[in-house]
Design a protein around this motif. Structure first.
Motif, PDB file in Angstrom:
ATOM      1  N   GLY A  42       1.834 -11.873  -6.243  1.00 14.53           N
ATOM      2  CA  GLY A  42       2.385 -11.180  -7.392  1.00 14.53           C
ATOM      3  C   GLY A  42       1.909  -9.742  -7.530  1.00 14.53           C
ATOM      4  N   GLU A  43       0.934  -9.351  -6.750  1.00 15.28           N
ATOM      5  CA  GLU A  43       0.409  -7.984  -6.801  1.00 15.28           C
ATOM      6  C   GLU A  43       1.284  -7.059  -5.958  1.00 15.28           C
ATOM      7  OE1 GLU A  43      -3.701  -5.579  -5.714  1.00 15.28           O
ATOM      8  OE2 GLU A  43      -3.700  -7.763  -5.729  1.00 15.28           O
ATOM      9  N   ARG A  44       1.451  -5.834  -6.405  1.00 20.44           N
ATOM     10  CA  ARG A  44       2.234  -4.850  -5.663  1.00 20.44           C
ATOM     11  C   ARG A  44       1.347  -4.168  -4.628  1.00 20.44           C
ATOM     12  NH1 ARG A  44       6.984  -2.840  -5.963  1.00 20.44           N
ATOM     13  NH2 ARG A  44       7.450  -3.906  -7.897  1.00 20.44           N
ATOM     14  N   VAL A  45       1.841  -4.055  -3.403  1.00 21.40           N
ATOM     15  CA  VAL A  45       1.134  -3.332  -2.348  1.00 21.40           C
ATOM     16  C   VAL A  45       2.018  -2.187  -1.872  1.00 21.40           C
ATOM     17  CG1 VAL A  45      -0.276  -5.269  -1.585  1.00 21.40           C
ATOM     18  CG2 VAL A  45       1.948  -4.914  -0.552  1.00 21.40           C
ATOM     19  N   HIS A  46       1.388  -1.183  -1.304  1.00 21.39           N
ATOM     20  CA  HIS A  46       2.085   0.024  -0.870  1.00 21.39           C
ATOM     21  C   HIS A  46       1.848   0.228   0.617  1.00 21.39           C
ATOM     22  CE1 HIS A  46       2.510   0.841  -5.144  1.00 21.39           C
ATOM     23  NE2 HIS A  46       1.226   0.496  -5.236  1.00 21.39           N
ATOM     24  N   VAL A  47       2.910   0.574   1.334  1.00 21.27           N
ATOM     25  CA  VAL A  47       2.832   0.770   2.783  1.00 21.27           C
ATOM     26  C   VAL A  47       3.000   2.256   3.077  1.00 21.27           C
ATOM     27  CG1 VAL A  47       3.791   0.121   5.016  1.00 21.27           C
ATOM     28  CG2 VAL A  47       3.828  -1.526   3.132  1.00 21.27           C
ATOM     29  N   TYR A  48       2.049   2.792   3.854  1.00 19.27           N
ATOM     30  CA  TYR A  48       2.057   4.208   4.215  1.00 19.27           C
ATOM     31  C   TYR A  48       2.456   4.401   5.671  1.00 19.27           C
ATOM     32  CZ  TYR A  48      -0.018   5.264  -0.257  1.00 19.27           C
ATOM     33  OH  TYR A  48      -0.230   5.408  -1.602  1.00 19.27           O
ATOM     34  N   ALA A  49       2.632   5.650   6.084  1.00 20.39           N
ATOM     35  CA  ALA A  49       3.172   6.033   7.394  1.00 20.39           C
ATOM     36  C   ALA A  49       2.601   5.284   8.598  1.00 20.39           C
ATOM     37  CB  ALA A  49       3.037   7.539   7.590  1.00 20.39           C
ATOM     38  N   PRO A  50       1.314   5.258   8.851  1.00 25.26           N
ATOM     39  CA  PRO A  50       0.855   4.590  10.072  1.00 25.26           C
ATOM     40  C   PRO A  50       0.826   3.067   9.956  1.00 25.26           C
ATOM     41  CG  PRO A  50      -1.013   5.563   8.952  1.00 25.26           C
ATOM     42  CD  PRO A  50       0.222   5.964   8.187  1.00 25.26           C
ATOM     43  N   GLY A  51       1.493   2.504   8.924  1.00 16.56           N
ATOM     44  CA  GLY A  51       1.500   1.060   8.742  1.00 16.56           C
ATOM     45  C   GLY A  51       0.345   0.559   7.906  1.00 16.56           C
ATOM     46  N   ALA A  52      -0.357   1.480   7.259  1.00 15.58           N
ATOM     47  CA  ALA A  52      -1.486   1.093   6.410  1.00 15.58           C
ATOM     48  C   ALA A  52      -0.981   0.476   5.113  1.00 15.58           C
ATOM     49  CB  ALA A  52      -2.333   2.315   6.096  1.00 15.58           C
ATOM     50  N   VAL A  53      -1.492  -0.704   4.781  1.00  6.71           N
ATOM     51  CA  VAL A  53      -1.144  -1.394   3.544  1.00  6.71           C
ATOM     52  C   VAL A  53      -2.280  -1.157   2.558  1.00  6.71           C
ATOM     53  CG1 VAL A  53      -0.697  -3.636   2.491  1.00  6.71           C
ATOM     54  CG2 VAL A  53       0.156  -3.153   4.788  1.00  6.71           C
ATOM     55  N   VAL A  54      -1.937  -0.693   1.356  1.00  5.82           N
ATOM     56  CA  VAL A  54      -2.938  -0.356   0.343  1.00  5.82           C
ATOM     57  C   VAL A  54      -2.639  -1.139  -0.923  1.00  5.82           C
ATOM     58  CG1 VAL A  54      -3.910   1.518  -1.039  1.00  5.82           C
ATOM     59  CG2 VAL A  54      -3.238   1.942   1.315  1.00  5.82           C
ATOM     60  N   CYS A  55      -3.664  -1.751  -1.509  1.00  4.65           N
ATOM     61  CA  CYS A  55      -3.487  -2.545  -2.727  1.00  4.65           C
ATOM     62  C   CYS A  55      -3.251  -1.634  -3.936  1.00  4.65           C
ATOM     63  CB  CYS A  55      -4.695  -3.454  -2.951  1.00  4.65           C
ATOM     64  SG  CYS A  55      -6.205  -2.606  -3.435  1.00  4.65           S
ATOM     65  N   GLU A  56      -2.860  -2.244  -5.033  1.00  5.76           N
ATOM     66  CA  GLU A  56      -2.579  -1.509  -6.264  1.00  5.76           C
ATOM     67  C   GLU A  56      -3.821  -0.803  -6.796  1.00  5.76           C
ATOM     68  OE1 GLU A  56      -0.082  -0.006  -9.079  1.00  5.76           O
ATOM     69  OE2 GLU A  56       0.522  -1.302  -7.439  1.00  5.76           O
ATOM     70  N   LEU A  57      -4.992  -1.371  -6.584  1.00  3.77           N
ATOM     71  CA  LEU A  57      -6.232  -0.766  -7.079  1.00  3.77           C
ATOM     72  C   LEU A  57      -6.603   0.496  -6.316  1.00  3.77           C
ATOM     73  CD1 LEU A  57      -8.345  -4.021  -7.508  1.00  3.77           C
ATOM     74  CD2 LEU A  57      -7.153  -2.726  -9.288  1.00  3.77           C
ATOM     75  N   CYS A  58      -6.300   0.553  -5.028  1.00  2.21           N
ATOM     76  CA  CYS A  58      -6.648   1.715  -4.199  1.00  2.21           C
ATOM     77  C   CYS A  58      -5.552   2.769  -4.153  1.00  2.21           C
ATOM     78  CB  CYS A  58      -6.976   1.256  -2.776  1.00  2.21           C
ATOM     79  SG  CYS A  58      -8.454   0.232  -2.687  1.00  2.21           S
ATOM     80  N   ARG A  59      -4.387   2.478  -4.662  1.00  5.55           N
ATOM     81  CA  ARG A  59      -3.249   3.402  -4.613  1.00  5.55           C
ATOM     82  C   ARG A  59      -3.564   4.766  -5.227  1.00  5.55           C
ATOM     83  NH1 ARG A  59      -0.276   6.973  -4.453  1.00  5.55           N
ATOM     84  NH2 ARG A  59       1.878   7.102  -5.083  1.00  5.55           N
ATOM     85  N   PRO A  60      -4.251   4.860  -6.374  1.00  4.38           N
ATOM     86  CA  PRO A  60      -4.532   6.172  -6.972  1.00  4.38           C
ATOM     87  C   PRO A  60      -5.404   7.077  -6.101  1.00  4.38           C
ATOM     88  CG  PRO A  60      -4.823   4.456  -8.610  1.00  4.38           C
ATOM     89  CD  PRO A  60      -4.637   3.772  -7.284  1.00  4.38           C
ATOM     90  N   ARG A  61      -6.115   6.540  -5.124  1.00  2.77           N
ATOM     91  CA  ARG A  61      -6.969   7.360  -4.257  1.00  2.77           C
ATOM     92  C   ARG A  61      -6.169   8.190  -3.269  1.00  2.77           C
ATOM     93  NH1 ARG A  61     -11.296   2.795  -2.413  1.00  2.77           N
ATOM     94  NH2 ARG A  61     -12.019   2.244  -4.490  1.00  2.77           N
ATOM     95  N   ARG A  62      -4.926   7.818  -3.051  1.00  3.41           N
ATOM     96  CA  ARG A  62      -4.098   8.526  -2.060  1.00  3.41           C
ATOM     97  C   ARG A  62      -3.119   9.457  -2.757  1.00  3.41           C
ATOM     98  NH1 ARG A  62      -3.234   5.599   3.374  1.00  3.41           N
ATOM     99  NH2 ARG A  62      -5.162   4.416   3.538  1.00  3.41           N
ATOM    100  N   ARG A  63      -2.962  10.637  -2.205  1.00  3.11           N
ATOM    101  CA  ARG A  63      -2.039  11.613  -2.787  1.00  3.11           C
ATOM    102  C   ARG A  63      -0.628  11.443  -2.261  1.00  3.11           C
ATOM    103  NH1 ARG A  63      -5.787  17.005  -2.520  1.00  3.11           N
ATOM    104  NH2 ARG A  63      -7.159  16.394  -4.222  1.00  3.11           N
ATOM    105  N   ALA A  64      -0.493  10.998  -1.027  1.00  3.03           N
ATOM    106  CA  ALA A  64       0.823  10.862  -0.408  1.00  3.03           C
ATOM    107  C   ALA A  64       1.638   9.759  -1.084  1.00  3.03           C
ATOM    108  CB  ALA A  64       0.666  10.548   1.077  1.00  3.03           C
ATOM    109  N   THR A  65       2.949   9.912  -0.984  1.00  7.71           N
ATOM    110  CA  THR A  65       3.861   8.901  -1.509  1.00  7.71           C
ATOM    111  C   THR A  65       4.020   7.797  -0.466  1.00  7.71           C
ATOM    112  OG1 THR A  65       5.046  10.639  -2.682  1.00  7.71           O
ATOM    113  CG2 THR A  65       6.181   8.532  -2.421  1.00  7.71           C
ATOM    114  N   PRO A  66       3.945   6.543  -0.871  1.00  5.07           N
ATOM    115  CA  PRO A  66       4.098   5.458   0.110  1.00  5.07           C
ATOM    116  C   PRO A  66       5.531   5.388   0.639  1.00  5.07           C
ATOM    117  CG  PRO A  66       3.876   4.565  -2.107  1.00  5.07           C
ATOM    118  CD  PRO A  66       3.668   6.036  -2.207  1.00  5.07           C
ATOM    119  N   GLU A  67       5.677   4.899   1.872  1.00  7.69           N
ATOM    120  CA  GLU A  67       7.012   4.718   2.453  1.00  7.69           C
ATOM    121  C   GLU A  67       7.789   3.663   1.685  1.00  7.69           C
ATOM    122  OE1 GLU A  67       6.589   3.751   6.574  1.00  7.69           O
ATOM    123  OE2 GLU A  67       6.314   5.843   7.144  1.00  7.69           O
TER     124      GLU A  67
END
Length: 89
Positions: A42-67
């Motif tokens: 049920g938690e939202r995860v975000h996928v970035y360019a090199p295939g990195a999956v980031v949890c909702e808690l760590c999302r604010p640490r990244r400036r880039a927009t997830p794919e």
């Protein structure tokens, strides 16, 4: 008899099998690239360019927009039996 065959006691064998099973389960789970935590169902995860999956808690640490972003589904999602309504005869 088991000790004579394998050279290991039953409690040691059980412990070793448990460790092996837990390690195999953790290897197949998706985990956050930043903190290593396994996202909850049920938690939202975000996928970035090199295939990195980031949890909702760590999302604010990244400036880039997830794919893309998606919700973590249960392992049995899509595997369940669905009831179908029968047409009136």
């Amino acid at each position: 008899m088991l000790k004579a065959l394998l050279g290991i006691s039953q409690p040691d064998l059980e412990r070793e099998l448990l460790r092996k099973g837990v390690g195999a389960r953790e290897a197949g789970r998706p985990h956050c690239s930043d903190c290593g935590r396994t996202p909850l169902v049920g938690e939202r995860v975000h996928v970035y360019a090199p295939g990195a999956v980031v949890c909702e808690l760590c999302r604010p640490r990244r400036r880039a927009t997830p794919e893309r972003s998606h919700v973590v589904r249960h392992t049995e999602h899509g595997q369940t039996v669905r009831l179908r309504v029968r047409a009136a005869a």
